[in-house]
Design an enzyme around this catalytic site. Structure first.
Site, PDB file in Angstrom:
ATOM      1  N   ASP A  23     -30.455 -36.208   3.923  1.00  0.00           N
ATOM      2  CA  ASP A  23     -29.887 -37.092   2.911  1.00  0.00           C
ATOM      3  C   ASP A  23     -29.332 -36.300   1.734  1.00  0.00           C
ATOM      4  O   ASP A  23     -29.812 -35.208   1.428  1.00  0.00           O
ATOM      5  CB  ASP A  23     -30.984 -38.073   2.439  1.00  0.00           C
ATOM      6  N   GLY A  24     -28.317 -36.877   1.084  1.00  0.00           N
ATOM      7  CA  GLY A  24     -27.790 -36.281  -0.148  1.00  0.00           C
ATOM      8  C   GLY A  24     -26.370 -35.739  -0.046  1.00  0.00           C
ATOM      9  O   GLY A  24     -25.881 -35.128  -1.012  1.00  0.00           O
ATOM     10  N   GLY A  26     -23.554 -37.439  -0.053  1.00  0.00           N
ATOM     11  CA  GLY A  26     -22.693 -38.153  -1.008  1.00  0.00           C
ATOM     12  C   GLY A  26     -22.889 -37.626  -2.425  1.00  0.00           C
ATOM     13  O   GLY A  26     -21.924 -37.381  -3.154  1.00  0.00           O
ATOM     14  N   ARG A  27     -24.170 -37.442  -2.807  1.00  0.00           N
ATOM     15  CA  ARG A  27     -24.453 -36.944  -4.161  1.00  0.00           C
ATOM     16  C   ARG A  27     -23.946 -35.522  -4.344  1.00  0.00           C
ATOM     17  O   ARG A  27     -23.450 -35.155  -5.412  1.00  0.00           O
ATOM     18  CB  ARG A  27     -25.958 -37.018  -4.446  1.00  0.00           C
ATOM     19  N   HIS A  40     -20.210 -34.813   3.698  1.00  0.00           N
ATOM     20  CA  HIS A  40     -20.623 -34.854   5.111  1.00  0.00           C
ATOM     21  C   HIS A  40     -20.118 -33.609   5.855  1.00  0.00           C
ATOM     22  O   HIS A  40     -20.814 -33.047   6.690  1.00  0.00           O
ATOM     23  CB  HIS A  40     -20.100 -36.124   5.792  1.00  0.00           C
ATOM     24  N   THR A  69     -28.766 -47.523  11.750  1.00  0.00           N
ATOM     25  CA  THR A  69     -28.193 -48.848  12.052  1.00  0.00           C
ATOM     26  C   THR A  69     -27.610 -49.454  10.768  1.00  0.00           C
ATOM     27  O   THR A  69     -26.596 -50.147  10.809  1.00  0.00           O
ATOM     28  CB  THR A  69     -29.261 -49.811  12.634  1.00  0.00           C
ATOM     29  N   ARG A  74     -21.551 -49.161   5.646  1.00  0.00           N
ATOM     30  CA  ARG A  74     -20.808 -48.354   4.662  1.00  0.00           C
ATOM     31  C   ARG A  74     -19.306 -48.637   4.775  1.00  0.00           C
ATOM     32  O   ARG A  74     -18.861 -49.203   5.769  1.00  0.00           O
ATOM     33  CB  ARG A  74     -21.092 -46.866   4.903  1.00  0.00           C
ATOM     34  N   LEU A 134     -34.735 -25.297  22.985  1.00  0.00           N
ATOM     35  CA  LEU A 134     -34.810 -26.385  22.005  1.00  0.00           C
ATOM     36  C   LEU A 134     -34.151 -27.667  22.528  1.00  0.00           C
ATOM     37  O   LEU A 134     -33.066 -27.616  23.105  1.00  0.00           O
ATOM     38  CB  LEU A 134     -34.081 -25.942  20.725  1.00  0.00           C
ATOM     39  N   ARG A 197     -38.906 -42.237   0.617  1.00  0.00           N
ATOM     40  CA  ARG A 197     -38.956 -43.366   1.559  1.00  0.00           C
ATOM     41  C   ARG A 197     -38.562 -42.884   2.944  1.00  0.00           C
ATOM     42  O   ARG A 197     -37.985 -41.799   3.096  1.00  0.00           O
ATOM     43  CB  ARG A 197     -38.062 -44.509   1.088  1.00  0.00           C
ATOM     44  N   GLU A 210     -46.829 -34.979   9.134  1.00  0.00           N
ATOM     45  CA  GLU A 210     -46.862 -34.395   7.785  1.00  0.00           C
ATOM     46  C   GLU A 210     -45.480 -34.550   7.163  1.00  0.00           C
ATOM     47  O   GLU A 210     -44.469 -34.189   7.775  1.00  0.00           O
ATOM     48  CB  GLU A 210     -47.225 -32.910   7.854  1.00  0.00           C
TER      49      GLU A 210
HETATM   50  C1  IPE Z   1     -31.013 -42.154   5.728  1.00  0.00           C
HETATM   51  O1  IPE Z   1     -30.258 -42.002   4.601  1.00  0.00           O
HETATM   52  C2  IPE Z   1     -30.120 -42.154   6.938  1.00  0.00           C
HETATM   53  C3  IPE Z   1     -29.576 -40.858   7.335  1.00  0.00           C
HETATM   54  C4  IPE Z   1     -29.852 -39.733   6.759  1.00  0.00           C
HETATM   55  C5  IPE Z   1     -28.701 -40.903   8.464  1.00  0.00           C
HETATM   56  P1  IPE Z   1     -29.623 -43.230   3.832  1.00  0.00           P
HETATM   57  O2  IPE Z   1     -28.876 -42.662   2.676  1.00  0.00           O
HETATM   58  O3  IPE Z   1     -28.838 -44.087   4.741  1.00  0.00           O
HETATM   59  O4  IPE Z   1     -30.904 -44.053   3.351  1.00  0.00           O
HETATM   60  P2  IPE Z   1     -31.194 -44.816   2.003  1.00  0.00           P
HETATM   61  O5  IPE Z   1     -30.033 -45.740   1.784  1.00  0.00           O
HETATM   62  O6  IPE Z   1     -31.296 -43.800   0.941  1.00  0.00           O
HETATM   63  O7  IPE Z   1     -32.482 -45.518   2.224  1.00  0.00           O
HETATM   64  C1  IPE Z   2     -26.799 -38.689   4.339  1.00  0.00           C
HETATM   65  O1  IPE Z   2     -26.142 -38.521   3.132  1.00  0.00           O
HETATM   66  C2  IPE Z   2     -25.833 -38.725   5.491  1.00  0.00           C
HETATM   67  C3  IPE Z   2     -25.717 -40.030   6.156  1.00  0.00           C
HETATM   68  C4  IPE Z   2     -26.376 -41.109   5.833  1.00  0.00           C
HETATM   69  C5  IPE Z   2     -24.794 -40.092   7.261  1.00  0.00           C
HETATM   70  P1  IPE Z   2     -25.700 -39.748   2.254  1.00  0.00           P
HETATM   71  O2  IPE Z   2     -24.290 -40.099   2.617  1.00  0.00           O
HETATM   72  O3  IPE Z   2     -26.644 -40.873   2.366  1.00  0.00           O
HETATM   73  O4  IPE Z   2     -25.734 -39.120   0.809  1.00  0.00           O
HETATM   74  P2  IPE Z   2     -26.284 -39.790  -0.520  1.00  0.00           P
HETATM   75  O5  IPE Z   2     -27.677 -40.244  -0.256  1.00  0.00           O
HETATM   76  O6  IPE Z   2     -25.364 -40.917  -0.831  1.00  0.00           O
HETATM   77  O7  IPE Z   2     -26.219 -38.697  -1.532  1.00  0.00           O
HETATM   78 MG    MG Z   3     -28.332 -41.358   1.339  1.00  0.00          MG
END
Ligand code: IPE
Ligand code: IPE
Ligand code: MG
Length: 246
Positions: A23-24, A26-27, A40, A69, A74, A134, A197, A210
């Site tokens: 995750d992260g 987008g940020r 991405h 899912t 988005r 793997l 979460r 863990e």
């Molecule tokens: C979890 O991240 C899903 C993936 C990393 C593919 P999200 O960005 O979709 O989850 P939330 O919205 O923070 O819960």
């Molecule tokens: C996780 O990064 C990648 C996918 C869910 C595909 P995000 O796109 O959720 O990035 P943030 O959480 O918005 O930073």
């Molecule tokens: Mg995210």
């Protein structure tokens, strides 16, 4: 690899199965005034790094949460860009997987993925099916609740057809009807991006996993940080509800 130092993990007791909520992206892009899609793209480099590291150190299963899912909700342009990126990844990594004994697998409602992605996915899975290194397990259009619903439907059908008595249903039978059938549960779950979460990931399977959450955004997740998390994992006492020291 360099010689092991004091903070390095003991390569003889590594987790068998590592799951990652990447995750992260987008940020990371937003911080740089870039489009989320650039995040991405950069995230794909971290995926290459983590796959390579896991196969080098001898991890059995690496499950990556690549698309949930809920991610279908988005903006269309972002979903399309992610599908395109996935296709490019499956094409560019095909040879590296085959050359390095990596077996590709997938969990999720993959039938919902666009045909172009599905074709490449199934081709690569078929090509790498007998590899013994793997297992790279991509969670695509994956949701833990959808997986549980699908499992309940399958078991209900077995009962309806007279193949199974309700009283004979065990945790093993439940596990055998999940998308992860045949895989061991994750020993370690890593989430980047700092949110505490699980976002509908592997709900049944993480019962005793863990969990490590790092504030690092996925595109910046490094091999060094991953190795440090492995070393930390090895210091944890996994009790599984029991008393180990009396
Ligand atoms: C979890 O991240 C899903 C993936 C990393 C593919 P999200 O960005 O979709 O989850 P939330 O919205 O923070 O819960
Ligand atoms: C996780 O990064 C990648 C996918 C869910 C595909 P995000 O796109 O959720 O990035 P943030 O959480 O918005 O930073
Ligand atoms: Mg995210």
């Amino acid at each position: 690899m360099s010689h092991p130092g004091p903070g390095d993990p003991d390569l003889s007791k590594l987790p068998s199965h590592i799951a990652i909520i990447m995750d992260g992206n987008g940020r990371w892009a937003k911080q740089r005034l870039m489009n989320r899609i650039n995040g991405h793209e950069k995230g794909a480099d971290a995926v290459r790094m983590i796959v390579r590291t896991c196969r080098e150190i001898g991890i059995e299963y690496l499950t990556l949460y690549a698309f949930s899912t809920e991610n279908w909700q988005r903006p269309k342009a972002e979903v399309t860009a992610l599908m395109d990126l996935l296709k490019r990844f499956l094409k560019s990594e095909s040879k590296e997987m085959q050359d390095n004994n990596v077996r590709l697998d997938t969990i999720g409602q993959t039938h919902r993925m666009p045909k172009g992605v599905r074709d490449l996915l199934y081709q690569n899975m078929e090509m790498t099916a007998s590899n013994t290194g793997l297992t790279l397990n991509l969670a695509l259009s994956y949701g833990g609740r959808a997986e549980i619903v699908d499992m309940v439907k399958q078991i209900a059908n077995h009962v309806k057809n007279g193949q199974l008595e309700p009283s004979a249903i065990t945790p093993e039978i439940v596990a055998d009807n999940l998308y992860t059938r045949g895989m061991c549960d994750p020993d370690l779950l890593i989430r980047t991006g700092g949110d505490m979460r699980v976002s509908n990931f592997l709900l049944w399977q993480i019962a005793y996993t863990e969990i490590f959450v790092t504030d690092t955004l996925w595109p910046e997740f490094s091999r060094e940080e991953f190795i440090a998390i492995l070393a930390d994992f090895q210091k944890r006492e996994r009790r599984f509800g029991r008393v180990l020291h009396t």
